[in-house]
Design an enzyme around this catalytic site. Structure first.
Site, PDB file in Angstrom:
ATOM      1  N   PRO A 151       3.296  -5.566   6.168  1.00 26.09           N
ATOM      2  CA  PRO A 151       4.085  -6.322   7.478  1.00 26.09           C
ATOM      3  C   PRO A 151       3.794  -5.184   8.892  1.00 26.09           C
ATOM      4  CG  PRO A 151       6.900  -5.761   6.988  1.00 26.09           C
ATOM      5  CD  PRO A 151       5.132  -5.244   5.538  1.00 26.09           C
ATOM      6  N   ASN A 152       2.544  -5.795   9.135  1.00 28.16           N
ATOM      7  CA  ASN A 152       2.890  -5.787  10.846  1.00 28.16           C
ATOM      8  C   ASN A 152       1.472  -4.427  10.743  1.00 28.16           C
ATOM      9  OD1 ASN A 152       4.512  -6.774  12.221  1.00 28.16           O
ATOM     10  ND2 ASN A 152       6.205  -5.652  11.459  1.00 28.16           N
ATOM     11  N   ARG A 167      -1.370  -3.001  17.832  1.00 30.98           N
ATOM     12  CA  ARG A 167      -0.383  -2.513  17.764  1.00 30.98           C
ATOM     13  C   ARG A 167       0.115  -1.764  17.895  1.00 30.98           C
ATOM     14  NH1 ARG A 167       2.759  -1.978  11.977  1.00 30.98           N
ATOM     15  NH2 ARG A 167       4.833  -1.413  13.044  1.00 30.98           N
ATOM     16  N   TYR A 219       0.318   4.379  16.238  1.00 34.75           N
ATOM     17  CA  TYR A 219      -0.017   4.610  14.984  1.00 34.75           C
ATOM     18  C   TYR A 219      -2.402   3.762  15.578  1.00 34.75           C
ATOM     19  CZ  TYR A 219       3.975   2.335  14.089  1.00 34.75           C
ATOM     20  OH  TYR A 219       4.845   1.385  13.153  1.00 34.75           O
ATOM     21  N   ASN A 232       1.799   1.699   1.546  1.00 35.64           N
ATOM     22  CA  ASN A 232       2.255   2.137   3.092  1.00 35.64           C
ATOM     23  C   ASN A 232       2.964   0.629   3.297  1.00 35.64           C
ATOM     24  OD1 ASN A 232       3.157   1.921   5.603  1.00 35.64           O
ATOM     25  ND2 ASN A 232       1.481   2.457   6.804  1.00 35.64           N
ATOM     26  N   ALA A 289       7.873  -1.657   7.234  1.00 39.09           N
ATOM     27  CA  ALA A 289       8.745  -1.644   8.059  1.00 39.09           C
ATOM     28  C   ALA A 289      10.117  -2.053   5.909  1.00 39.09           C
ATOM     29  CB  ALA A 289       9.398  -2.993   8.743  1.00 39.09           C
ATOM     30  N   HIS A 345      12.292   0.892   4.595  1.00 36.67           N
ATOM     31  CA  HIS A 345      13.180   1.653   5.060  1.00 36.67           C
ATOM     32  C   HIS A 345      14.327   0.057   3.908  1.00 36.67           C
ATOM     33  CE1 HIS A 345      11.161   3.925   6.800  1.00 36.67           C
ATOM     34  NE2 HIS A 345      10.458   2.795   8.230  1.00 36.67           N
ATOM     35  N   GLU A 382       2.938   7.298  -1.549  1.00 31.25           N
ATOM     36  CA  GLU A 382       3.224   6.344  -0.239  1.00 31.25           C
ATOM     37  C   GLU A 382       2.460   7.265   0.791  1.00 31.25           C
ATOM     38  OE1 GLU A 382       7.223   7.371   0.176  1.00 31.25           O
ATOM     39  OE2 GLU A 382       7.294   6.502   2.239  1.00 31.25           O
ATOM     40  N   HIS A 429       2.508   6.770   5.582  1.00 30.95           N
ATOM     41  CA  HIS A 429       2.658   6.398   6.687  1.00 30.95           C
ATOM     42  C   HIS A 429       2.018   6.970   7.535  1.00 30.95           C
ATOM     43  CE1 HIS A 429       6.163   4.482   5.011  1.00 30.95           C
ATOM     44  NE2 HIS A 429       6.779   5.485   4.596  1.00 30.95           N
ATOM     45  N   ARG A 438      10.350  10.209  14.214  1.00 29.41           N
ATOM     46  CA  ARG A 438      11.493   8.465  15.115  1.00 29.41           C
ATOM     47  C   ARG A 438      11.778   8.394  14.863  1.00 29.41           C
ATOM     48  NH1 ARG A 438       6.523   4.694  13.279  1.00 29.41           N
ATOM     49  NH2 ARG A 438       7.312   3.622  15.198  1.00 29.41           N
TER      50      ARG A 438
END
Ligand code: DQA
Length: 148
Positions: free
Chosen positions: A9-10, A17, A22, A73, A76, A79, A97, A99, A106
């Site tokens: 998502p996103n 964004r 990013y 990736n 959200a 998590h 994976e 990110h 963060r």
């Protein structure tokens, strides 16, 4: 070698964004960069992006017997999603994976990843290059066992 690159998502909003986190690169630019890299490496690559957890689970299930590796990736869902973890475990496809940001430096809630429980490797904080490193990781042969 056939690799599926999944973005959660996103990530379709890359470039717009939170560019301070990013970067300014867009989602289409990311895809183009990975496609060029895979072309050079002789890797067949396919892409999937969704803002919906169940659609990502469906895509992982559909990858069974179709792909040799997954780069994901989960954004959200990293998590929160036991369902994505379970889907990856179910298909047993080697997974890396990625990110874009460094999730470990963060907020506290970003430090835990369900997907890392199944991933061969987790690459975080290397920007878009992390996806290329993930491709390389999937191309690496398992260390040959020492002959006795
Ligand atoms: C992300 C990090 C996640 O915590 C976040 O929810 C994202 C993107 C990254 O690529 O840095 O959407 O996975």
């Amino acid at each position: 070698m056939k690799i599926l690159v999944i973005n959660g998502p996103n990530l379709n909003m890359l470039g717009i964004r939170e560019p301070d986190i990013y970067g300014k690169g867009t989602y289409p630019a990311l895809i183009e960069m990975i496609e060029d890299y895979c072309d050079k490496k002789g890797v067949e690559v396919d892409f999937f992006q969704s803002n919906h957890e169940g659609d990502i689970v469906d895509e992982i299930q559909d990858a069974y017997n179709e792909f040799d590796g997954i780069v994901i990736n989960p954004a959200a869902y990293t998590h929160t999603s036991v369902a994505i973890l379970d889907a990856l475990k179910a298909v047993g496809i080697p997974t890396v994976e990625v990110h874009i940001s460094d999730i470990n430096s963060r907020e506290e809630f970003r430090k835990h990843s369900y997907v890392s429980l199944v991933a061969k490797k987790t690459i975080a904080g290397h920007g878009f290059d992390g996806y290329l490193e993930a491709i390389d990781c999937l191309l690496e042969k398992d260390e040959p066992t020492e002959e006795k």
